[in-house]
Scaffold this motif. Structure first.
Motif, PDB file in Angstrom:
ATOM      1  N   UNK A 506       0.852  -1.359  -0.014  1.00  0.00           N
ATOM      2  CA  UNK A 506       0.000  -0.066  -0.176  1.00  0.00           C
ATOM      3  C   UNK A 506       0.866   1.138  -0.133  1.00  0.00           C
ATOM      4  N   UNK A 507       0.401   2.239  -0.702  1.00  0.00           N
ATOM      5  CA  UNK A 507       1.095   3.493  -0.781  1.00  0.00           C
ATOM      6  C   UNK A 507       1.166   4.285   0.535  1.00  0.00           C
ATOM      7  N   UNK A 508       2.269   5.069   0.694  1.00  0.00           N
ATOM      8  CA  UNK A 508       2.145   5.853   2.038  1.00  0.00           C
ATOM      9  C   UNK A 508       1.307   7.354   1.588  1.00  0.00           C
ATOM     10  N   UNK A 509       0.471   7.634   2.523  1.00  0.00           N
ATOM     11  CA  UNK A 509      -0.081   8.689   2.306  1.00  0.00           C
ATOM     12  C   UNK A 509      -0.153   9.763   3.390  1.00  0.00           C
ATOM     13  N   UNK A 510      -0.130  10.940   3.179  1.00  0.00           N
ATOM     14  CA  UNK A 510       0.025  12.161   4.369  1.00  0.00           C
ATOM     15  C   UNK A 510      -1.580  12.391   4.898  1.00  0.00           C
ATOM     16  N   UNK A 511      -2.402  12.502   3.989  1.00  0.00           N
ATOM     17  CA  UNK A 511      -3.803  12.691   4.320  1.00  0.00           C
ATOM     18  C   UNK A 511      -4.704  11.937   3.372  1.00  0.00           C
ATOM     19  N   UNK A 512      -6.046  11.604   3.726  1.00  0.00           N
ATOM     20  CA  UNK A 512      -6.941  10.947   2.787  1.00  0.00           C
ATOM     21  C   UNK A 512      -8.267  11.658   3.274  1.00  0.00           C
ATOM     22  N   UNK A 513      -9.211  12.005   2.513  1.00  0.00           N
ATOM     23  CA  UNK A 513     -10.534  12.238   2.751  1.00  0.00           C
ATOM     24  C   UNK A 513     -11.626  11.240   2.066  1.00  0.00           C
ATOM     25  N   UNK A 535       4.143  15.098  -0.559  1.00  0.00           N
ATOM     26  CA  UNK A 535       3.443  16.395  -1.248  1.00  0.00           C
ATOM     27  C   UNK A 535       3.365  17.333  -0.184  1.00  0.00           C
ATOM     28  N   UNK A 536       3.447  18.666  -0.787  1.00  0.00           N
ATOM     29  CA  UNK A 536       3.273  19.863   0.140  1.00  0.00           C
ATOM     30  C   UNK A 536       1.881  20.503   0.211  1.00  0.00           C
ATOM     31  N   UNK A 537       0.908  19.750  -0.485  1.00  0.00           N
ATOM     32  CA  UNK A 537      -0.424  19.922  -0.504  1.00  0.00           C
ATOM     33  C   UNK A 537      -1.196  19.307   0.607  1.00  0.00           C
TER      34      UNK A 537
END
Length: 732
Positions: A506-513, A535-537
């Motif tokens: 699974x990919x590493x993600x900073x945020x999810x909605x 990502x900076x977003x």
């Protein structure tokens, strides 16, 4: 007397003559029927008794054989357990064992235990037994078999059966060996007459029946005539002369039957004879049972008297029937008229019922249209509310406007599948939230999640894991929710092995909605958007507001789409059977006729009427009637071609359209359907499928349009229905 009165008198006399002729013919027919029935009953009764007599011989032989083998096996079991010469201290044990054997087999005269040197160790003899005769008989058997037992190790020996006017005995010798040498033996004497007599009594054989139990040498072992004990078959032949002629069949065949006749003081008595046999120690024993035919046939005399009485009653009833037939002719004509009026009324009611069904379907369609209009009003109201709510934030308003434009651009009038509609929503949300690096849309199945489309994620890998439906229940998805590092959230319902693979790939993600899409508060699907770890977003409150607006609009459009699909289904298909309705099948038939005219191809139709549907609904209930219609639909669909079309056009009426098909080919398909109806009827105990049909083919000369094609098929169907009614096949 006028001419009319003369004519009436002549007709009455003519009718009376006809009645007398019919009565005379009936009496003659009854006499010959009685004669033939009496003769056939006698033959059938004799054959039945012969079969019963054969069964008696087989049963008695089997029972005697089993009884002898039980005794032999009991003694052999004793030899296996106590196969040595017992000491003085063992006397009580052996005495108890032998007493048990004698008690279990009450047909034993005596039981003696000898050493190989003829020393008597133990004996047990019934009090009423002739001791001297048994000793002589035992000594005769022992002297004959002792040399054989010394040289051959066998479990048991059965000497020659002894039979005289007083005793019919059988001996069984059980040897005991130690180190391959004979040590001792038991000899027991059985009352063979008593054994046979027990099973003869159980067979309930009548006194007039002759019973003989002989060996292959003709010696009588048992007879229900006490004067025949100890005699040979040759001596018995003096009393029953034909018996010796049949004797050769006894010794050459295992079982059989024959007839014979004897003269008894000038009277000829016919017998039915049956025999069966079994073998012990290479010696064959035969049981014969013979019964006089006069005894077998005496029961028919009572039957004959009843038959005469029955014939008289039948004659009286026949005369009464003929009288009523002539007197009630006019009444039958009136009843026939009333019957046809009832049929006409029934057809009228069925027509009104079909009209009522069409009216109810139109009402359902109107309600569906009203629901669609209400939903559109709700959509406009939401749009206006969102515009007013975010009027102070121009950027937010523009994005919301973009959402509305994108969603409303989806063509709701076309019959899209749910999966296609969800993919279009996912493509739309990616346009609305361009900052998302990854994303996915998935459908909630019964036990797992099915991914429909992804951005950045490996959809094939995710679907191969079959992620459980409850895996995403750790956070609230009823509204748009931001989750930090969603890959670290526990996923319940997944095995440790699958969870490990999921974490590795699974990919590493900073945020999810993420949020769910629902219809009437039932979750249908879910959408997740993700921002990569590097990502900076990031997602903020504005993103949540935009996604929440998107979720609500999507839910509204999902509801619209469900109403649209329901509306299309009701406008196209019959609600009970799932087939096309009348409006659609007429359109299909019209298109095929146009094509046939251009390409000069045949088109055929089959008009079907389900017989007795009203009777089943009235007497078995509408649930059984609905089951009948559903099974008719299923069997027809299984047999027609893929290009053919089936529709329910009335309460009990169906129509099949066969493109590019002659009426001969359509009839072949219909015959396959009838064969499956017959197979269904053989396995169904509640009701049977019975239908009438008519097939017509379009041509430019005789059948020019849709109405004429259907009318011709309908007329052929009614011809078949009328033919069934005339043949009496339309009764429930």
């Amino acid at each position: 007397m006028n001419n009319n009165q003369k004519e009436n008198n002549f007709n009455n006399k003519k009718s009376n003559i006809i009645i007398l002729v019919i009565i005379a013919i009936t009496l003659i027919a009854i006499y010959f029927s009685y004669y033939n029935l009496n003769r056939k009953s006698t033959e059938k009764n004799q054959q039945s008794y012969l079969n019963h007599q054969k069964l008696q011989t087989t049963t008695i032989i089997t029972s005697i054989n089993n009884s002898l083998h039980d005794i032999k096996h009991h003694l052999e079991s004793f030899a296996s357990l106590y196969g040595t010469i017992f000491e003085e201290d063992d006397y009580d044990i052996y005495s108890s064992v032998f007493a048990s054997i004698m008690e279990s087999h009450q047909n034993i005269h005596s039981l003696k235990y000898y050493t190989k040197d003829m020393e008597l160790l133990y004996e047990y003899t019934l009090p009423q037994t002739d001791q001297q005769k048994m000793d002589n008989l035992n000594n005769e058997w022992i002297n004959s078999y002792l040399p054989i037992m010394s040289n051959n190790q066998r479990k048991s020996y059965i000497p020659m059966i002894h039979s005289d006017s007083e005793n019919q005995c059988m001996g069984i010798i059980i040897p005991f060996y130690k180190n391959d040498e004979l040590q001792s033996f038991i000899i027991t004497t059985l009352d063979l007459n008593k054994i046979v007599n027990e099973y003869i009594k159980l067979a309930n054989i009548p006194p007039v029946t002759e019973v003989f139990f002989v060996d292959r040498y003709g010696s009588t072992i048992y007879s229900n005539n006490n004067d025949d004990y100890g005699k040979t078959i040759f001596e018995l032949n003096r009393r029953m002369s034909p018996l010796l002629e049949i004797y050769n069949q006894f010794i050459t065949t295992k079982s059989g039957s024959d007839d014979y006749t004897i003269n008894n003081n000038g009277d000829r008595i016919e017998y039915i004879l049956s025999w069966d046999s079994f073998t012990i120690e290479s010696r064959k024993f035969i049981l014969t049972i013979s019964t006089p035919k006069s005894y077998i046939n005496q029961n028919l005399e009572v039957v004959s008297e009843w038959m005469i009485l029955l014939n008289i009653v039948i004659t009286v009833l026949m005369i009464l029937f003929i009288y009523l037939t002539f007197k009630l002719r006019n009444k039958n004509l009136i009843q026939l008229k009333n019957h046809y009026e009832q049929i006409a009324n029934q057809k009228s009611k069925e027509y009104y019922d079909s009209q009522k069904t069409l009216t109810e379907q139109n009402i359902d369609l109107q309600e569906a249209y009203e629901k669609l209009e209400n939903t559109n009003k709700q959509l406009l109201e939401k749009k206006w509310a969102l515009e007013q709510s975010y009027s102070n934030n121009q950027i937010l308003a523009d994005r919301l406007e973009n959402i509305i434009n994108l969603i409303t651009s989806i063509d709701m009038t076309s019959a899209k599948s749910l999966e296609d509609f969800l993919i279009e929503l996912f493509d739309t949300v990616l346009k609305v939230i361009p900052e998302a690096d990854y994303g996915s849309v998935f459908l909630y199945k019964k036990d797992y999640i099915k991914y429909l489309k992804t951005k950045g994620h490996d959809m094939e890998f995710l679907n191969s894991l079959k992620v459980p439906s409850e895996a995403f229940s750790q956070f609230d998805r009823s509204r748009s929710t931001i989750v930090e590092h969603i890959e670290n959230v526990p996923l319940p319902g997944m095995s440790e092995e699958k969870l490990k693979i999921f974490e590795e790939k699974t990919l590493t993600m900073k945020q999810s909605i993420t949020f769910n899409l629902t219809i009437n508060d039932k979750k249908i699907a879910g959408i997740s958007l993700d921002i990569a770890e590097k990502s900076e977003k990031s997602f903020d409150e504005t993103t949540i507001q935009i996604m929440e607006a998107f979720r609500e609009l999507s839910n509204i459009f999902l509801k619209i789409q469900s109403y649209q699909l329901e509306l299309n289904r009701k406008a196209t298909y019959d609600s009970l059977t799932g087939t096309y309705n009348r409006r659609i099948i007429l359109q299909i038939l019209g298109q095929n006729i146009k094509l046939a005219k251009r390409q000069n191809q045949p088109v055929s139709v089959c008009f079907i009427d389900v017989d007795k549907l009203k009777y089943i609904n009235d007497h078995l209930g509408h649930r059984i009637g609905d089951s009948l219609l559903i099974n008719v639909t299923r069997i027809i669909k299984e047999n027609i071609r893929e290009m053919d079309s089936l529709a329910r056009i009335g309460g009990d009426e169906f129509l099949i359209v066969f493109p590019n098909c002659t009426k001969e080919k359509a009839e072949e398909i219909w015959q396959r359907i009838l064969e499956d109806f017959k197979k269904f009827n053989e396995n169904n105990k509640f009701y049977s499928i019975e239908v009438s049909h008519g097939i017509s083919q379009f041509d430019k000369v005789h059948v020019k349009n849709v109405d004429e094609l259907i009318t011709e098929a309908d007329e052929k169907m009614y011809k078949e229905k009328n033919r069934k009614r005339e043949e009496g096949n339309d009764k429930p």
